[in-house]
Design a protein around this motif. Structure first.
Motif, PDB file in Angstrom:
ATOM      1  N   LEU A  32      -5.829  12.080 -10.126  1.00  0.00           N
ATOM      2  CA  LEU A  32      -5.710  10.882  -9.112  1.00  0.00           C
ATOM      3  C   LEU A  32      -4.241  10.637  -9.102  1.00  0.00           C
ATOM      4  CD1 LEU A  32      -8.874   8.664  -9.525  1.00  0.00           C
ATOM      5  CD2 LEU A  32      -8.317  10.186  -7.688  1.00  0.00           C
ATOM      6  N   HIS A  33      -3.522  10.530 -10.167  1.00  0.00           N
ATOM      7  CA  HIS A  33      -2.157  10.183 -10.389  1.00  0.00           C
ATOM      8  C   HIS A  33      -1.303  11.357  -9.675  1.00  0.00           C
ATOM      9  CE1 HIS A  33       1.683   8.308 -11.773  1.00  0.00           C
ATOM     10  NE2 HIS A  33       1.978   9.468 -12.105  1.00  0.00           N
ATOM     11  N   TYR A  36      -1.587  11.133  -5.969  1.00  0.00           N
ATOM     12  CA  TYR A  36      -0.710   9.985  -5.503  1.00  0.00           C
ATOM     13  C   TYR A  36       0.640  10.447  -5.361  1.00  0.00           C
ATOM     14  CZ  TYR A  36       1.161   5.429  -5.032  1.00  0.00           C
ATOM     15  OH  TYR A  36       1.765   4.328  -4.856  1.00  0.00           O
ATOM     16  N   GLU A  37       1.053  11.040  -6.400  1.00  0.00           N
ATOM     17  CA  GLU A  37       2.273  11.634  -6.582  1.00  0.00           C
ATOM     18  C   GLU A  37       2.750  12.448  -5.483  1.00  0.00           C
ATOM     19  OE1 GLU A  37       4.882  10.047  -8.050  1.00  0.00           O
ATOM     20  OE2 GLU A  37       3.606   8.693  -8.622  1.00  0.00           O
ATOM     21  N   ARG A  52      -8.879  11.130   0.373  1.00  0.00           N
ATOM     22  CA  ARG A  52      -7.756  10.771  -0.599  1.00  0.00           C
ATOM     23  C   ARG A  52      -7.440   9.414  -0.406  1.00  0.00           C
ATOM     24  NH1 ARG A  52      -2.169  10.596   0.707  1.00  0.00           N
ATOM     25  NH2 ARG A  52      -0.956  10.818  -0.881  1.00  0.00           N
ATOM     26  N   LEU A  56      -7.955   7.065  -4.114  1.00  0.00           N
ATOM     27  CA  LEU A  56      -6.686   6.532  -4.492  1.00  0.00           C
ATOM     28  C   LEU A  56      -7.043   4.999  -4.716  1.00  0.00           C
ATOM     29  CD1 LEU A  56      -4.111   8.767  -3.195  1.00  0.00           C
ATOM     30  CD2 LEU A  56      -5.032   8.405  -5.729  1.00  0.00           C
ATOM     31  N   ARG A  57      -7.421   4.509  -3.274  1.00  0.00           N
ATOM     32  CA  ARG A  57      -7.351   2.865  -3.479  1.00  0.00           C
ATOM     33  C   ARG A  57      -8.453   2.290  -4.211  1.00  0.00           C
ATOM     34  NH1 ARG A  57      -6.335  -0.797   1.927  1.00  0.00           N
ATOM     35  NH2 ARG A  57      -4.233  -0.371   1.526  1.00  0.00           N
ATOM     36  N   PHE A  61      -4.724   2.406  -6.834  1.00  0.00           N
ATOM     37  CA  PHE A  61      -3.336   2.790  -6.505  1.00  0.00           C
ATOM     38  C   PHE A  61      -2.854   2.233  -4.957  1.00  0.00           C
ATOM     39  CE2 PHE A  61      -4.944   6.451  -9.056  1.00  0.00           C
ATOM     40  CZ  PHE A  61      -3.518   6.599  -9.750  1.00  0.00           C
ATOM     41  N   ASN A  62      -1.786   1.968  -4.931  1.00  0.00           N
ATOM     42  CA  ASN A  62      -1.272   1.139  -3.806  1.00  0.00           C
ATOM     43  C   ASN A  62      -0.936   2.320  -2.619  1.00  0.00           C
ATOM     44  OD1 ASN A  62      -0.195  -0.676  -2.091  1.00  0.00           O
ATOM     45  ND2 ASN A  62       1.913  -0.556  -3.222  1.00  0.00           N
ATOM     46  N   VAL A  63      -1.954   2.460  -1.810  1.00  0.00           N
ATOM     47  CA  VAL A  63      -1.974   3.417  -0.656  1.00  0.00           C
ATOM     48  C   VAL A  63      -1.932   2.682   0.644  1.00  0.00           C
ATOM     49  CG1 VAL A  63      -3.017   5.459   0.387  1.00  0.00           C
ATOM     50  CG2 VAL A  63      -3.556   4.906  -2.051  1.00  0.00           C
TER      51      VAL A  63
END
Length: 160
Positions: A32-33, A36-37, A52, A56-57, A61-63
């Motif tokens: 997931l990281h 995200y990247e 996605r 992520l959220r 993760f700040n999406v």
């Protein structure tokens, strides 16, 4: 791969099972990281973009939700062509439930999708197993329900 994982879990002893779960969780977090990247641009489908965003959220993760603007027309409405992408609409429906206050695009998406998923379901144009997923999502979206299992998976999950 699902079957192989099930066999691994069944064969694992208590300590081994905990280590397996820990390792799998770490691998998922790393994947997931990496997602995200990685910069995904306009080449994604509605389904891929929504999945996605949701994964992520849901995992902290700040999406930003502005990734969904590419699915709107010049008048600011969701494109009518999206109504034929049932898998995409279903994923967007699940993703929209992760909106926070002030994310108007996700609130608009939810209204758009609820209308079209409901109409498609009522018209009987969705085939199984997608129709079952749509019914389940409309009844109780993924954020408010227990994990879903495929046919026979519930019994196997209980055995583990």
């Amino acid at each position: 791969m699902k079957e192989k994982t099930r066999r691994m879990i069944k064969l694992a002893m208590d300590d081994g099972l905990l280590h397996l779960i820990d390792n799998v969780k770490r691998e998922i977090e790393e994947a997931l990281h990496n997602i995200y990247e990685h910069d995904y641009k306009d080449d994604q489908t509605l389904e891929a973009t929504s999945l996605r965003f949701r994964l992520l959220r849901d995992n902290g993760f700040n999406v930003r939700c502005d990734m969904f603007t590419k699915f709107k027309d010049n008048e600011g409405n969701f494109k009518k062509s999206l109504t034929s992408d049932m898998e995409g609409l279903l994923e967007l429906y699940e993703a929209a439930h992760l909106c926070v206050h002030g994310e108007d695009i996700l609130e608009e998406a939810l209204a758009f999708i609820t209308t079209h998923l409901g109409l498609e379901k009522a018209a009987g144009t969705i085939e199984y197993p997608l129709s079952a997923s749509v019914s389940h999502a409309l009844y109780r979206h993924i954020r408010k329900s227990l994990p879903r299992y495929g046919d026979g998976d519930v019994e196997r999950a209980v055995e583990v």
